[in-house]
Structures are given as C-alpha cells and as structure tokens.
Design a protein around this motif. Structure first.
Motif, mmCIF file in Angstrom:
data_model
loop_
_atom_site.group_PDB
_atom_site.id
_atom_site.type_symbol
_atom_site.label_atom_id
_atom_site.label_comp_id
_atom_site.label_asym_id
_atom_site.label_seq_id
_atom_site.Cartn_x
_atom_site.Cartn_y
_atom_site.Cartn_z
ATOM 1 N N THR A 73 0.836 -1.199 0.000
ATOM 2 C CA THR A 73 0.000 0.000 0.000
ATOM 3 C C THR A 73 0.872 1.252 0.000
ATOM 4 O OG1 THR A 73 -1.713 -1.184 1.219
ATOM 5 C CG2 THR A 73 -1.863 1.215 1.203
ATOM 6 N N TYR A 74 1.901 1.241 0.813
ATOM 7 C CA TYR A 74 2.841 2.370 0.887
ATOM 8 C C TYR A 74 3.510 2.600 -0.472
ATOM 9 C CZ TYR A 74 7.291 4.698 1.985
ATOM 10 O OH TYR A 74 8.370 5.530 1.996
ATOM 11 N N ASP A 75 3.974 1.521 -1.108
ATOM 12 C CA ASP A 75 4.677 1.645 -2.390
ATOM 13 C C ASP A 75 3.768 2.135 -3.511
ATOM 14 O OD1 ASP A 75 7.076 0.837 -1.257
ATOM 15 O OD2 ASP A 75 6.793 -1.280 -1.785
ATOM 16 N N ARG A 76 2.468 1.930 -3.392
ATOM 17 C CA ARG A 76 1.522 2.375 -4.419
ATOM 18 C C ARG A 76 1.132 3.842 -4.277
ATOM 19 N NH1 ARG A 76 -1.190 -2.623 -3.381
ATOM 20 N NH2 ARG A 76 -2.678 -1.465 -2.138
ATOM 21 N N GLN A 77 1.521 4.487 -3.219
ATOM 22 C CA GLN A 77 1.145 5.887 -3.005
ATOM 23 C C GLN A 77 1.825 6.775 -4.048
ATOM 24 O OE1 GLN A 77 -1.324 6.520 -0.740
ATOM 25 N NE2 GLN A 77 -1.156 4.288 -0.720
ATOM 26 N N GLU A 78 1.054 7.684 -4.600
ATOM 27 C CA GLU A 78 1.597 8.593 -5.601
ATOM 28 C C GLU A 78 2.628 9.526 -4.988
ATOM 29 O OE1 GLU A 78 -1.401 10.608 -7.869
ATOM 30 O OE2 GLU A 78 -2.554 8.764 -8.119
ATOM 31 N N GLU A 79 2.330 10.006 -3.797
ATOM 32 C CA GLU A 79 3.269 10.889 -3.111
ATOM 33 C C GLU A 79 4.000 10.094 -2.045
ATOM 34 O OE1 GLU A 79 2.192 14.770 -1.708
ATOM 35 O OE2 GLU A 79 0.462 14.784 -3.033
ATOM 36 N N ASN A 80 5.312 10.094 -2.131
ATOM 37 C CA ASN A 80 6.117 9.430 -1.113
ATOM 38 C C ASN A 80 6.851 10.523 -0.348
ATOM 39 O OD1 ASN A 80 7.710 7.840 0.478
ATOM 40 N ND2 ASN A 80 8.297 6.458 -1.175
ATOM 41 N N ASP A 81 6.066 11.323 0.374
ATOM 42 C CA ASP A 81 6.625 12.455 1.108
ATOM 43 C C ASP A 81 6.843 12.075 2.572
ATOM 44 O OD1 ASP A 81 4.063 12.407 2.122
ATOM 45 O OD2 ASP A 81 3.538 14.426 1.486
ATOM 46 N N VAL A 82 7.241 13.043 3.360
ATOM 47 C CA VAL A 82 7.549 12.792 4.764
ATOM 48 C C VAL A 82 6.321 12.289 5.516
ATOM 49 C CG1 VAL A 82 7.166 15.175 5.544
ATOM 50 C CG2 VAL A 82 8.761 13.708 6.773
ATOM 51 N N ASN A 83 5.148 12.788 5.208
ATOM 52 C CA ASN A 83 3.943 12.347 5.909
ATOM 53 C C ASN A 83 3.578 10.911 5.559
ATOM 54 O OD1 ASN A 83 3.245 14.663 7.515
ATOM 55 N ND2 ASN A 83 2.866 15.700 5.571
ATOM 56 N N THR A 84 3.832 10.505 4.336
ATOM 57 C CA THR A 84 3.592 9.114 3.941
ATOM 58 C C THR A 84 4.532 8.186 4.697
ATOM 59 O OG1 THR A 84 2.944 9.908 1.746
ATOM 60 C CG2 THR A 84 3.403 7.557 1.965
ATOM 61 N N ASP A 130 -18.120 3.296 24.650
ATOM 62 C CA ASP A 130 -17.207 2.327 25.279
ATOM 63 C C ASP A 130 -15.837 2.271 24.610
ATOM 64 O OD1 ASP A 130 -19.263 1.601 27.056
ATOM 65 O OD2 ASP A 130 -20.058 0.141 25.628
ATOM 66 N N THR A 131 -15.438 3.362 23.954
ATOM 67 C CA THR A 131 -14.109 3.428 23.346
ATOM 68 C C THR A 131 -13.191 4.190 24.297
ATOM 69 O OG1 THR A 131 -15.075 3.452 21.132
ATOM 70 C CG2 THR A 131 -12.801 4.229 21.341
ATOM 71 N N PRO A 132 -12.198 3.504 24.894
ATOM 72 C CA PRO A 132 -11.317 4.202 25.829
ATOM 73 C C PRO A 132 -10.483 5.281 25.136
ATOM 74 C CG PRO A 132 -10.772 1.853 25.724
ATOM 75 C CD PRO A 132 -11.896 2.093 24.797
ATOM 76 N N VAL A 133 -9.787 4.915 24.061
ATOM 77 C CA VAL A 133 -9.032 5.879 23.266
ATOM 78 C C VAL A 133 -8.823 5.276 21.882
ATOM 79 C CG1 VAL A 133 -6.769 5.109 24.072
ATOM 80 C CG2 VAL A 133 -7.014 7.401 23.169
ATOM 81 N N ALA A 134 -9.103 6.070 20.836
ATOM 82 C CA ALA A 134 -8.957 5.568 19.467
ATOM 83 C C ALA A 134 -8.858 6.737 18.494
ATOM 84 C CB ALA A 134 -10.145 4.683 19.083
ATOM 85 N N LEU A 135 -8.222 6.455 17.359
ATOM 86 C CA LEU A 135 -8.169 7.390 16.237
ATOM 87 C C LEU A 135 -9.075 6.838 15.142
ATOM 88 C CD1 LEU A 135 -4.359 8.179 15.991
ATOM 89 C CD2 LEU A 135 -6.169 9.657 16.840
ATOM 90 N N PHE A 136 -10.014 7.625 14.693
ATOM 91 C CA PHE A 136 -10.963 7.210 13.653
ATOM 92 C C PHE A 136 -10.689 7.963 12.363
ATOM 93 C CE2 PHE A 136 -13.281 5.801 17.320
ATOM 94 C CZ PHE A 136 -14.098 4.770 16.883
ATOM 95 N N THR A 137 -10.920 7.286 11.247
ATOM 96 C CA THR A 137 -10.881 7.916 9.928
ATOM 97 C C THR A 137 -11.822 7.155 9.004
ATOM 98 O OG1 THR A 137 -9.469 8.762 8.168
ATOM 99 C CG2 THR A 137 -8.958 6.560 8.995
ATOM 100 N N THR A 138 -12.189 7.787 7.882
ATOM 101 C CA THR A 138 -13.001 7.095 6.886
ATOM 102 C C THR A 138 -12.085 6.357 5.931
ATOM 103 O OG1 THR A 138 -13.038 9.033 5.466
ATOM 104 C CG2 THR A 138 -14.880 8.763 6.984
ATOM 105 N N GLY A 139 -12.566 5.277 5.384
ATOM 106 C CA GLY A 139 -11.792 4.519 4.407
ATOM 107 C C GLY A 139 -10.744 3.648 5.069
ATOM 108 N N GLU A 140 -10.146 2.785 4.271
ATOM 109 C CA GLU A 140 -9.159 1.827 4.777
ATOM 110 C C GLU A 140 -7.722 2.300 4.577
ATOM 111 O OE1 GLU A 140 -9.663 -1.132 6.399
ATOM 112 O OE2 GLU A 140 -11.770 -0.539 6.470
ATOM 113 N N ASN A 141 -7.518 3.317 3.754
ATOM 114 C CA ASN A 141 -6.164 3.733 3.421
ATOM 115 C C ASN A 141 -5.738 4.916 4.285
ATOM 116 O OD1 ASN A 141 -3.734 4.471 2.300
ATOM 117 N ND2 ASN A 141 -4.458 4.429 0.189
ATOM 118 N N TYR A 142 -4.949 4.636 5.292
ATOM 119 C CA TYR A 142 -4.484 5.684 6.197
ATOM 120 C C TYR A 142 -3.553 6.679 5.511
ATOM 121 C CZ TYR A 142 -6.462 3.267 10.161
ATOM 122 O OH TYR A 142 -7.336 2.696 11.045
ATOM 123 N N PHE A 143 -2.977 6.283 4.392
ATOM 124 C CA PHE A 143 -2.050 7.160 3.680
ATOM 125 C C PHE A 143 -2.787 8.302 2.987
ATOM 126 C CE2 PHE A 143 0.159 3.071 3.855
ATOM 127 C CZ PHE A 143 1.350 3.458 4.427
#
Length: 191
Positions: free
Chosen positions: A56-67, A101-114
C-alpha cells in the motif's frame, strides 16, 4: 484543544511535543523501513501484514515525509506484535461510528491511512479533537493527551506507546524496556 494538549505536555515535561516527536520519528524512519522490508520477506502473520502495508505504501503517488511517517506509525505495532485494531479505527463516512465504550482511538473514513483526509480522536466515548489532517498529526495529539493527562496507554499497544515515550520522546520513567522494545531501539540506532 490541539494547542492545549501541546501546551500541557510542555508544561509537564518541558519538551516540545511536536518538534521532538517528528525529529526522532524522521531520524528513525529510514532504518525502520529497511527493517520492515527485511521482515516482510519472511513467512508468518507479521510478515504478511508488513507486506500488505508496504505494498500500500509503495503504491502511493506521493512518497513524502507524511507518507513515511504514516508507514512508521501503522507498522510499529505490527513489528512489535501488537493488535492496533482497537486504536486505529475506520468507518464508513455514510454512517456514524460507534464510539461508545471506546477508551481511546483514532478514527478515519476509508481503509487507506495514507490518503485519508481527516482523523478524529475519541477518549472515553467522546470525540475530543476533530479534523486532524494526517495520521501522524492525530497520533501525536493522542500521545500528548494520554501522557499529559496521565491516562493509561491502550492495553493492546503498551509496547508501541512505550517506544514512543522512551525512544522517540526520550521521556524515561526509570523502568527497563521490554525486550521487544529494546531490540527495536537497538536496531534503529545501528549505523
């Protein structure tokens, strides 16, 4: 809220959370990516999970510092053999996520965190910070909040948060590192 977390963290530790975290993360990332690629060549569940993440990482168009930072944060629990499914959560943007009942979590839409465009942080069933633009930004706010307010690290991610605290943030609590965290620290510090 984000600036309050950073200010409180600085007040308690006298460490600039954002600068210290990103500086150490960026210093360790090239070595970790090399380690991930080595581990992905092996067999087993960890190798398979790392291969999928690296693909998934290698398929990213931008391979910047955030990626690269996102790869580090998503791969770290895998490398440390921890289950991050209760902390890094995704949901369908057409439905409201179940945060009760979520103690601590990070949520986002979609499966691709990149490529996700927005993250929000939930603590004890309440959304405490919204509209965080990238996973590394969301993670650092969650770490700062947990640390500054003396909350417990997520049970299934003790090693990951300990690594961030002691290796990236250089905040030692006097307790020895667990072997898996110590091994990773030593691997990342090799020249």
């Amino acid at each position: 809220m984000e600036s309050q977390v950073f200010a409180e963290f600085h007040r308690i530790t006298n460490v600039n959370l954002r600068n210290q975290f990103y500086s150490e993360l960026d210093r360790c990332t090239p070595r970790l990516i090399a380690l991930l690629r080595q581990k992905a060549l092996h067999t087993g569940k960890m190798a398979l999970a790392l291969r999928k993440l690296l693909e998934t990482y290698d398929r990213q168009e931008e391979n910047d510092v955030n990626t690269r930072r996102t790869l580090f944060l998503r791969a770290l629990p895998i490398y440390l053999r921890e289950d991050a499914s209760e902390f890094f959560k995704t949901y369908n943007h057409e439905e409201e996520p179940d945060i009760a009942d979520t103690p601590v979590a990070l949520f986002t839409t979609g499966e691709n965190y990149f490529s996700s465009e927005s993250f929000f942080l939930v603590v004890e069933g309440e959304v405490v910070v919204r509209d965080l633009p990238r996973l590394p930004d969301a993670f650092i706010v969650s770490f700062g909040l947990i640390y500054a307010f003396n909350l417990q690290y997520p049970k299934k991610l003790i090693h990951m948060f300990t690594f961030v605290q002691k290796v990236l943030m250089l905040l030692d609590d006097g307790k020895p590192l667990k072997p898996c965290v110590l091994n990773l620290k030593n691997e990342l510090l090799k020249n």
